[in-house]
Write a protein that holds these residues in place. Structure first.
Motif, short mmCIF file in Angstrom:
data_model
loop_
_atom_site.label_atom_id
_atom_site.label_comp_id
_atom_site.label_asym_id
_atom_site.label_seq_id
_atom_site.Cartn_x
_atom_site.Cartn_y
_atom_site.Cartn_z
N VAL A 35 28.53 -13.20 -2.36
CA VAL A 35 27.87 -14.49 -2.17
C VAL A 35 28.41 -15.47 -3.21
N GLU A 36 28.14 -16.75 -3.02
CA GLU A 36 28.52 -17.73 -4.03
C GLU A 36 27.40 -17.82 -5.07
N HIS A 37 27.77 -17.74 -6.33
CA HIS A 37 26.79 -17.76 -7.42
C HIS A 37 26.57 -19.21 -7.83
N LYS A 38 25.37 -19.73 -7.51
CA LYS A 38 25.17 -21.17 -7.66
C LYS A 38 25.35 -21.66 -9.11
N PRO A 39 24.73 -20.99 -10.12
CA PRO A 39 24.92 -21.49 -11.49
C PRO A 39 26.40 -21.59 -11.89
N SER A 40 27.20 -20.61 -11.45
CA SER A 40 28.62 -20.66 -11.78
C SER A 40 29.31 -21.80 -11.06
N MET A 41 28.95 -22.01 -9.78
CA MET A 41 29.56 -23.10 -9.02
C MET A 41 29.19 -24.44 -9.64
N ASP A 42 27.92 -24.59 -10.04
CA ASP A 42 27.49 -25.84 -10.69
C ASP A 42 28.32 -26.08 -11.94
N LYS A 43 28.53 -25.00 -12.70
CA LYS A 43 29.26 -25.12 -13.95
C LYS A 43 30.70 -25.55 -13.70
N ILE A 44 31.32 -24.96 -12.70
CA ILE A 44 32.71 -25.30 -12.37
C ILE A 44 32.79 -26.78 -11.96
N GLN A 45 31.84 -27.21 -11.10
CA GLN A 45 31.86 -28.60 -10.67
C GLN A 45 31.62 -29.57 -11.83
N ALA A 46 30.68 -29.18 -12.72
CA ALA A 46 30.37 -30.04 -13.87
C ALA A 46 31.60 -30.19 -14.77
N TYR A 47 32.33 -29.08 -14.93
CA TYR A 47 33.51 -29.12 -15.78
C TYR A 47 34.52 -30.14 -15.27
N PHE A 48 34.80 -30.07 -13.98
CA PHE A 48 35.79 -30.98 -13.42
C PHE A 48 35.29 -32.43 -13.47
N HIS A 49 33.99 -32.58 -13.25
CA HIS A 49 33.41 -33.90 -13.33
C HIS A 49 33.59 -34.48 -14.73
N LYS A 50 33.29 -33.65 -15.74
CA LYS A 50 33.35 -34.11 -17.13
C LYS A 50 34.79 -34.46 -17.54
N GLN A 51 35.72 -33.65 -17.08
CA GLN A 51 37.14 -33.92 -17.40
C GLN A 51 37.69 -35.06 -16.55
N ASP A 52 36.86 -35.53 -15.60
CA ASP A 52 37.29 -36.59 -14.69
C ASP A 52 38.55 -36.17 -13.92
N VAL A 53 38.56 -34.94 -13.49
CA VAL A 53 39.68 -34.40 -12.72
C VAL A 53 39.09 -33.91 -11.41
N GLU A 54 39.80 -34.14 -10.34
CA GLU A 54 39.31 -33.67 -9.04
C GLU A 54 39.37 -32.14 -9.01
N MET A 55 38.28 -31.50 -8.56
CA MET A 55 38.27 -30.04 -8.48
C MET A 55 39.11 -29.59 -7.30
N THR A 56 40.10 -28.75 -7.58
CA THR A 56 40.90 -28.23 -6.47
C THR A 56 40.08 -27.13 -5.79
N PRO A 57 40.20 -27.01 -4.46
CA PRO A 57 39.32 -26.10 -3.70
C PRO A 57 39.41 -24.64 -4.15
N ASN A 58 40.59 -24.23 -4.61
CA ASN A 58 40.74 -22.82 -5.00
C ASN A 58 39.78 -22.41 -6.13
N ASN A 59 39.26 -23.39 -6.88
CA ASN A 59 38.35 -23.04 -7.97
C ASN A 59 37.02 -22.46 -7.47
N ARG A 60 36.65 -22.79 -6.22
CA ARG A 60 35.40 -22.32 -5.65
C ARG A 60 35.35 -20.78 -5.61
N LYS A 61 36.51 -20.19 -5.41
CA LYS A 61 36.62 -18.73 -5.35
C LYS A 61 36.04 -18.05 -6.60
#
Lengths: 415, 415
Positions: free
Chosen positions: B94-120
């Motif tokens: 399953v997708e682990h929500k806290p980890s996914m939130d963290k990954i998205q927050a990281y890219f947001h903070k760096q102001d870099v678009e999250m590439t889809p492969n990071n979701r894995k």
């Protein structure tokens, strides 16, 4: 195309399983063997236990064509490689006279009595090709058993390497020359993250077949490994060159070299090309930056030296940093880093100076948290760089990252 | 006595089989786990190939109670650890929500678009204990499957270590606390060879049962590993202490410390005890000696700093070596080494100075062959040491051995 040669590397030694040392032998052998198109399918580490070593050997015998074994050939009771292979193969052992003579001569020359356990090191399999160990006692050997090549080497890295270079690689080159050619090239990048790099190359990576394209994050940047196979050296080189050009079209801005290239090596080249001379001033890194730079052969043409100022008094009296800089901004400041860089250049008669100051830990300094680092570059030509970094990790991680960042800044400044 | 817990460590990554990096993760985990009485029976490395990773997992599942897997959890196409374990276990992900939130927050903070492969990277097994990765993206996790504990950690050493310290070791400590106690102590020696040391201890080694006694040659001297088992901490400690005393009665002259003790750490302690201050002058080692010494926390109390004089002009103008010393004896001489040591002490206001000069190669200097090294120690209290060494090996081996010899000489001078 013929069948691929499957190889594996077995390291024998409880010290590896206890983590006293890392298995750098497997790393080095793999690196070298890749150049001969030998595919390493496994690294295995097993402890000094006769039954388990034998079991590991049995498994390897079933799945691999070439088995390289490191370690367990020494004089001590827990050196069991010979015994385990004998249990598997039932091959008989004899004393190798040239090795025994060498062992005896060594002790004679050192004027030390030879302890009897050293005799064990001259035991070899009767049908083996025995290889003289030019830097140690136990010889290396290769045994052909049921169609497999078993290669036995000492575990001491220096001895293993010397035997590998003198005997193993020439032997393997002959064995594999009738097989397909496999070649890798490693492209090196600095200043770009792994997922961004992979994103930029996404279409290429998804379409990859030959060569394969594998990005990898390392301590000193990101590398991409290209591996191509084909029937001739020329065909493989063309495949690699074509893919490399495509990649550099997309992310060439971050590229600094291939294969064994290092940032410090590139820096030395750039300094030489511009006829510039470098001097260093190091505080928290305590000489590590200079030590890294001076690993490059021929560095003395462009590197004057440096001052390790682990102490504010030394910063002032030896390096000549003005006391008011330290009073006003503190020793952990960009102003101090720049004064260090400039004074190093002046004192050591260099055209470029680089200065490092910061808090390696374990506790904060001047109210600045552990990991705060300032790096400055002074260039007589008029440019200066002052960079503040905040690193994570323990004392030595912070020091290592500081050195790495210094190399990156200096490389970008020079290129 | 209960059954021993059998563990193994599997590293997934073709970069290891190509020798691009060494398997330092397995080393570090082994070192740490030994303290919890976990017996590591194997290290295995396997490449990024789904079928082979699955095969390796299958074998581990048959023979081990705890399996630690490092690597193959990243965002890229060749990160296959999850897929291989799913093939073995048929457990759903399953997708682990806290980890996914963290990954998205990281890219947001760096102001870099999250590439889809990071979701894995946020994919976890449904029944797993999921552990937050506080220094990276992919979480760690532990899955219990058919009575085995499967522990998955990222391959990046910093992330692996952080997860191991925060989650793996506490979990394992709980698991093994009902089993027997196993403890190791490592005794460290300098200035004696492996076979001589083993000869001195021959009777003890032949009679060994509990603890076991295993000597090992390392780059920085010889170590002896004692490993004892028993039913209580106290019983095991007594066994270790008794054997240690016996060994030190025989070869205590060469002993300098236990476990994580280092020569540089002992030197800093001795300097502190005697209220002495050290300064360095380095030529061929280019700062490595100072860099090594300053890896010790708190070194600033006893280490003033140093001068890296990679150039004769710097030796004269900055360090103040008299020109006639270099003219008469050469820069590669014991006279120059001593002048360097003395001037470093004087210039940096230290009571002891150590100087290094020599030929690291690749070519000879002043007619002296590669590997010729002079080390000198100047002590205000009146003693001086001047040592000539002739080292074998390549440039960096010679430099490393020079640093090592300097530590040995300084330690023996101070103790």
């Amino acid at each position: 195309m013929t069948k691929k040669v499957k190889a594996e590397i077995i390291a024998v030694g409880t010290e590896l399983l206890l983590g006293q040392i890392a298995n750098t032998n497997a790393q080095w052998l793999s690196q070298q063997l890749a150049q001969y198109g030998v595919n390493i399918y496994n690294h295995v580490v097993v402890g000094d236990n006769l039954r388990r070593v034998e079991e590991t050997f049995r498994q390897a015998h079933l799945r691999s064509d070439i088995i390289l074994v490191t370690g367990g050939l020494g004089p001590t009771e827990d050196d069991l490689t010979r015994e385990a292979f004998q249990a598997l193969s039932n091959l008989s052992m004899v004393e190798h006279k040239p090795s025994m003579d060498k062992i005896q001569a060594y002790f004679h020359k050192q004027d030390v009595e030879m302890t009897p356990n050293n005799r064990k090191q001259a035991r070899v399999f009767e049908t083996a090709d025995v290889w003289k160990n030019s830097v140690g006692m136990a010889p290396g050997m290769m045994v052909t058993f049921e169609g497999r090549k078993w290669i036995f080497l000492p575990g001491v890295p220096r001895e293993m390497k010397s035997l590998a270079i003198e005997h193993v690689f020439p032997t393997i080159q002959q064995m594999v020359s009738q097989h397909e050619i496999i070649k890798s090239v490693v492209l090196k990048f600095i200043g770009i993250g792994e997922s961004k790099l992979e994103h930029e190359l996404r279409d290429m990576i998804q379409a990859q077949t030959n060569p394969t394209i594998a990005p990898l994050a390392q301590d000193d940047g990101i590398v991409i490994r290209l591996t191509a196979n084909g029937e001739s050296e020329q065909q493989v080189d063309e495949l690699l060159d074509k893919t490399k050009s495509k990649i550099l079209n997309l992310v060439g801005h971050y590229f600094y070299g291939v294969n064994q290239a290092t940032l410090e090596g590139e820096i030395v080249e750039l300094l030489r090309k511009d006829s510039k001379q470098l001097a260093t001033a190091e505080s928290l890194t305590g000489g590590l930056f200079s030590g890294k730079l001076s690993s490059v052969p021929g560095v003395s043409d462009v590197f004057r030296g440096g001052i390790v100022s682990y102490n504010n008094e030394v910063k002032q009296n030896v390096l000549g940093v003005p006391p008011q800089v330290i009073e006003e901004y503190g020793a952990i400041s960009k102003e101090c880093a720049l004064a260090m860089a400039k004074n190093a250049a002046t004192k050591l008669n260099a055209s470029i100076g680089i200065g490092f100051t910061g808090v390696a830990g374990p506790s904060e300094t001047e109210g600045k948290p552990v990991g705060t680092v300032y790096i400055a570059i002074y260039d007589q030509a008029g440019h200066t760089i002052r960079e503040k970094c905040q690193f994570q990790g323990d004392r030595n991680t912070i020091r290592r990252r500081t050195v790495q960042k210094g190399l990156e800044l200096l490389y970008n400044h020079l290129k």
